[in-house]
Scaffold this motif. Structure first.
Motif, short mmCIF file in Angstrom:
data_model
loop_
_atom_site.label_atom_id
_atom_site.label_comp_id
_atom_site.label_asym_id
_atom_site.label_seq_id
_atom_site.Cartn_x
_atom_site.Cartn_y
_atom_site.Cartn_z
N GLU A 1 -7.67 -5.79 -9.16
CA GLU A 1 -8.85 -4.76 -9.05
C GLU A 1 -8.07 -3.65 -8.24
O GLU A 1 -7.24 -3.71 -7.41
CB GLU A 1 -9.93 -5.30 -8.45
N VAL A 2 -8.61 -2.54 -8.60
CA VAL A 2 -8.11 -1.26 -7.74
C VAL A 2 -9.54 -0.72 -6.93
O VAL A 2 -10.60 -0.51 -7.37
CB VAL A 2 -7.52 -0.08 -8.64
N VAL A 3 -9.20 -0.59 -5.58
CA VAL A 3 -10.42 -0.13 -4.73
C VAL A 3 -9.64 1.03 -3.98
O VAL A 3 -8.53 0.64 -3.02
CB VAL A 3 -10.93 -1.21 -3.98
N HIS A 4 -10.14 2.17 -4.16
CA HIS A 4 -9.72 3.40 -3.03
C HIS A 4 -8.11 3.57 -3.08
O HIS A 4 -7.46 3.37 -2.18
CB HIS A 4 -10.09 3.30 -1.67
N ARG A 5 -7.60 3.53 -4.24
CA ARG A 5 -6.09 3.75 -4.66
C ARG A 5 -5.34 2.40 -4.12
O ARG A 5 -4.16 2.65 -3.88
CB ARG A 5 -5.36 5.02 -3.82
N ARG A 6 -5.78 1.37 -3.88
CA ARG A 6 -5.29 0.26 -3.45
C ARG A 6 -5.45 -0.87 -4.42
O ARG A 6 -6.56 -1.10 -5.03
CB ARG A 6 -5.74 -0.31 -1.92
N CYS A 7 -4.36 -1.41 -4.85
CA CYS A 7 -4.29 -2.64 -5.84
C CYS A 7 -4.46 -3.95 -5.15
O CYS A 7 -3.59 -4.31 -4.29
CB CYS A 7 -2.96 -2.45 -6.71
N PHE A 8 -5.11 -4.69 -5.73
CA PHE A 8 -5.59 -6.08 -5.34
C PHE A 8 -5.47 -7.24 -6.22
O PHE A 8 -5.93 -6.82 -7.42
CB PHE A 8 -6.94 -6.33 -4.69
N LEU A 9 -4.12 -8.05 -6.16
CA LEU A 9 -3.80 -8.84 -7.32
C LEU A 9 -4.37 -10.30 -6.58
O LEU A 9 -4.15 -10.71 -5.73
CB LEU A 9 -2.26 -9.07 -7.13
N HIS A 10 -5.42 -11.00 -7.53
CA HIS A 10 -5.91 -12.28 -7.29
C HIS A 10 -5.03 -13.33 -7.91
O HIS A 10 -4.88 -13.04 -9.12
CB HIS A 10 -7.32 -12.27 -7.60
N THR A 11 -4.35 -14.20 -7.25
CA THR A 11 -3.57 -15.20 -8.03
C THR A 11 -3.91 -16.65 -7.68
O THR A 11 -4.83 -16.85 -7.06
CB THR A 11 -2.03 -14.82 -7.58
N ASP A 12 -3.33 -17.40 -8.40
CA ASP A 12 -3.38 -18.89 -8.18
C ASP A 12 -2.45 -19.29 -6.91
O ASP A 12 -2.60 -20.57 -6.55
CB ASP A 12 -3.00 -19.66 -9.35
N LEU A 13 -1.55 -18.33 -6.31
CA LEU A 13 -0.74 -18.59 -5.43
C LEU A 13 -1.34 -18.65 -4.05
O LEU A 13 -0.77 -19.59 -3.18
CB LEU A 13 0.32 -17.50 -5.56
#
Length: 181
Positions: free
Chosen positions: A155-167
């Motif tokens: 997801e991208v929020v205010h030009r920041r990318c958030f990667l949700h992972t299984d890790l």
């Protein structure tokens, strides 16, 4: 599965190749009686190894090798020539970059040893081509490689990318993420 094209117009020689190749696991072998037939099949299917007789009806094995080398998918494909003539050896190696040139008559052990070596070379090449796509995540003091198949969603929020992972439970956060192979 390693795909091999054998081009041989002699039934006796083709039978020798079949006897050897049928005992090797992990190979799929196609047989052609002429260079024209082999070229037609090679345009529809992809082959990893070519075993070519030089004296063929129609176009010769050397001419066939030239036509194969002119196709982008076969520029580096392994070619082994098998023939009763020694005079074409230098041309086969220099012009067509063949792997080997076997003079007839030969025994099946010699053929088996050489074809198994070719198969091993193709297997190594195929293994190195199987690469995993990853995301290069810049961390504060290092970079983290995240396999793409481990990402649940992004997801991208205010030009920041958030990667949700299984890790990990918390998402990876960044403004510069690079896809690599």
């Amino acid at each position: 599965m390693i795909k091999i094209m054998v081009v041989e117009d002699s039934e006796k020689d083709a039978l020798l190749y079949k006897n050897v190749l049928n005992k090797i696991q992990g190979v799929e072998v196609y047989y052609a009686l002429s260079g024209e037939e082999a070229l037609g099949v090679a345009q529809r299917e992809h082959f990893d190894i070519f075993v070519l007789d030089i004296e063929l009806p129609g176009i010769s094995g050397l001419q066939l090798a030239g036509k194969l080398r002119a196709m982008p998918e076969y520029v580096l494909t392994l070619i082994m020539f098998i023939t009763g003539y020694t005079q074409n050896q230098l041309e086969a190696f220099k012009r067509f970059h063949c792997y080997d040139y076997i003079i007839k008559p030969f025994n099946s052990r010699e053929f088996r040893k050489k074809i198994v070596t070719l198969i091993k070379n193709v297997n190594v090449e195929k293994q190195t081509k199987q690469r995993i796509k990853v995301i290069l995540y810049p961390d504060i003091n290092s970079e983290i490689l995240i396999p793409v198949d481990q990402i649940t969603y992004a997801e991208v929020v205010h030009r920041r990318c958030f990667l949700h992972t299984d890790l990990q439970e918390e998402p990876f956060e960044s403004n510069t993420i690079i896809l690599k192979e």
